[in-house]
Design a protein around this motif. Structure first.
Motif, PDB file in Angstrom:
ATOM      1  N   LEU A  43      -3.014  -0.302   4.045  1.00 16.30           N
ATOM      2  CA  LEU A  43      -4.266   0.078   3.389  1.00 16.30           C
ATOM      3  C   LEU A  43      -5.279   0.627   4.392  1.00 16.30           C
ATOM      4  CD1 LEU A  43      -4.667  -3.007   1.022  1.00 16.30           C
ATOM      5  CD2 LEU A  43      -3.492  -0.835   0.584  1.00 16.30           C
ATOM      6  N   ARG A  44      -4.940   0.632   5.658  1.00 11.51           N
ATOM      7  CA  ARG A  44      -5.847   1.054   6.723  1.00 11.51           C
ATOM      8  C   ARG A  44      -6.156   2.544   6.615  1.00 11.51           C
ATOM      9  NH1 ARG A  44      -5.225   2.329  12.029  1.00 11.51           N
ATOM     10  NH2 ARG A  44      -2.972   2.392  11.836  1.00 11.51           N
TER      11      ARG A  44
ATOM     12  N   GLN B  84       0.630   5.984   6.434  1.00 13.25           N
ATOM     13  CA  GLN B  84       0.066   7.013   5.550  1.00 13.25           C
ATOM     14  C   GLN B  84       0.359   8.394   6.138  1.00 13.25           C
ATOM     15  OE1 GLN B  84      -1.399   6.786   2.510  1.00 13.25           O
ATOM     16  NE2 GLN B  84      -1.704   8.982   2.414  1.00 13.25           N
ATOM     17  N   LYS B  85       0.165   8.516   7.447  1.00 13.95           N
ATOM     18  CA  LYS B  85       0.454   9.793   8.115  1.00 13.95           C
ATOM     19  C   LYS B  85       1.939  10.137   8.016  1.00 13.95           C
ATOM     20  CE  LYS B  85      -3.370   9.413  11.378  1.00 13.95           C
ATOM     21  NZ  LYS B  85      -3.728   9.217  12.794  1.00 13.95           N
ATOM     22  N   LEU B  86       2.804   9.133   8.137  1.00 11.95           N
ATOM     23  CA  LEU B  86       4.238   9.375   7.994  1.00 11.95           C
ATOM     24  C   LEU B  86       4.548   9.854   6.577  1.00 11.95           C
ATOM     25  CD1 LEU B  86       7.100   9.308   9.173  1.00 11.95           C
ATOM     26  CD2 LEU B  86       7.223   6.898   8.478  1.00 11.95           C
TER      27      LEU B  86
ATOM     28  N   GLY C 289      -4.244  -0.753  -2.951  1.00 19.34           N
ATOM     29  CA  GLY C 289      -5.282  -1.710  -2.623  1.00 19.34           C
ATOM     30  C   GLY C 289      -6.150  -2.113  -3.809  1.00 19.34           C
ATOM     31  N   ASN C 290      -6.078  -1.359  -4.896  1.00 16.75           N
ATOM     32  CA  ASN C 290      -6.884  -1.655  -6.086  1.00 16.75           C
ATOM     33  C   ASN C 290      -6.156  -2.501  -7.123  1.00 16.75           C
ATOM     34  OD1 ASN C 290      -8.923  -0.046  -4.999  1.00 16.75           O
ATOM     35  ND2 ASN C 290      -8.130   1.785  -5.991  1.00 16.75           N
ATOM     36  N   ILE C 291      -4.901  -2.786  -6.873  1.00 16.69           N
ATOM     37  CA  ILE C 291      -4.097  -3.525  -7.851  1.00 16.69           C
ATOM     38  C   ILE C 291      -4.269  -5.025  -7.616  1.00 16.69           C
ATOM     39  CG2 ILE C 291      -1.762  -3.912  -8.722  1.00 16.69           C
ATOM     40  CD1 ILE C 291      -1.082  -1.079  -7.620  1.00 16.69           C
ATOM     41  N   PRO C 292      -4.680  -5.764  -8.641  1.00 17.21           N
ATOM     42  CA  PRO C 292      -4.823  -7.216  -8.452  1.00 17.21           C
ATOM     43  C   PRO C 292      -3.461  -7.850  -8.172  1.00 17.21           C
ATOM     44  CG  PRO C 292      -5.119  -6.647 -10.762  1.00 17.21           C
ATOM     45  CD  PRO C 292      -4.965  -5.353 -10.010  1.00 17.21           C
TER      46      PRO C 292
ATOM     47  N   LEU D 215       9.428   3.691  -0.332  1.00 18.22           N
ATOM     48  CA  LEU D 215       8.483   2.726   0.201  1.00 18.22           C
ATOM     49  C   LEU D 215       8.291   3.022   1.674  1.00 18.22           C
ATOM     50  CD1 LEU D 215       9.872  -0.524  -1.468  1.00 18.22           C
ATOM     51  CD2 LEU D 215       8.383   1.232  -2.439  1.00 18.22           C
ATOM     52  N   VAL D 216       7.041   3.190   2.090  1.00 20.84           N
ATOM     53  CA  VAL D 216       6.707   3.510   3.477  1.00 20.84           C
ATOM     54  C   VAL D 216       5.925   2.315   4.002  1.00 20.84           C
ATOM     55  CG1 VAL D 216       5.649   5.186   5.026  1.00 20.84           C
ATOM     56  CG2 VAL D 216       6.579   5.949   2.828  1.00 20.84           C
ATOM     57  N   THR D 217       6.567   1.513   4.846  1.00 18.43           N
ATOM     58  CA  THR D 217       5.979   0.227   5.179  1.00 18.43           C
ATOM     59  C   THR D 217       5.770  -0.018   6.658  1.00 18.43           C
ATOM     60  OG1 THR D 217       6.141  -2.151   4.796  1.00 18.43           O
ATOM     61  CG2 THR D 217       8.208  -0.988   5.159  1.00 18.43           C
ATOM     62  N   PRO D 218       4.606  -0.570   6.986  1.00 16.19           N
ATOM     63  CA  PRO D 218       4.422  -1.122   8.317  1.00 16.19           C
ATOM     64  C   PRO D 218       5.059  -2.511   8.335  1.00 16.19           C
ATOM     65  CG  PRO D 218       2.429  -1.438   7.065  1.00 16.19           C
ATOM     66  CD  PRO D 218       3.394  -0.674   6.185  1.00 16.19           C
TER      67      PRO D 218
END
Length: 187
Positions: free
Chosen positions: A13-14, A20-22, A43-46, A77-80
């Motif tokens: 969410l940063r 995000q860039k990837l 980030g807006n999903i409860p 899915l693009v995950t840190p």
């Protein structure tokens, strides 16, 4: 050839997220017959709660995520990696997409996992955990689609992934593997 829609869910969410860039680099390097849509509102999903997952009352952000996933041919899915595992925002999205059980947007959906992380292995633990979670949730996990970029904070401090020749080549490999998976599924 018909257009293939890939919905990318970014677990970070940063604001200056390397993942995000990837995802942006992936979208920019997609073949002509592929549309990559980056979903912007994780980030807006409860947090998932069955008490609020009631027909006609599902929170708008969760409903939008489900609709986008239903419309997509493939999920990416693009995950840190957060403390050796998948970030809460991405796990929460998986939880919302897994419902209703057996008929959620993930059911049978071809899903691949990629990412970048600061560590020396590029977030492979988080990627493995994400593959496990979406598989249990009913997705068809594309195990051969892999991309893990290590040292992201240093590597992408001055260069966007779209301008990193090695990453761009790896992204092309992701699309080759996605296409092979799509061809196998159609057979």
């Amino acid at each position: 050839m018909s257009k293939n829609t890939v919905l990318a869910l970014v677990g970070s969410l940063r604001a200056d997220s390397t993942n995000q860039k990837l995802a942006e680099a992936i979208a920019l390097n997609a073949p002509e017959h592929v549309d990559v849509l980056i979903h912007e509102t994780l980030g807006n999903i409860p947090f998932y709660n069955e008490d609020i997952d009631v027909e006609g009352q599902v929170p708008a952000a969760a409903a939008a995520l489900r609709a986008a996933a239903n419309d997509a041919d493939t999920l990416l899915l693009v995950t840190p990696e957060h403390n050796g595992t998948v970030p809460a925002s991405l796990k929460n999205a998986i939880d919302w997409l897994s419902r209703p059980y057996g008929a959620g947007a993930l059911t049978g959906k071809p899903t691949a996992v990629v990412g970048t992380a600061f560590g020396q292995f590029g977030g492979v633990w988080a990627q493995d955990e994400a593959r496990k979670a979406v598989g249990i949730a009913g997705a068809t996990v594309l195990e051969d689609v892999k991309l893990a970029v290590p040292g992201s904070m240093v590597r992408f401090a001055e260069v966007h992934p779209k301008d990193d020749a090695e990453v761009v080549e790896q992204i092309k490999g992701v699309f080759v593997a996605l296409e092979e998976s799509r061809t196998v599924a159609a057979a």
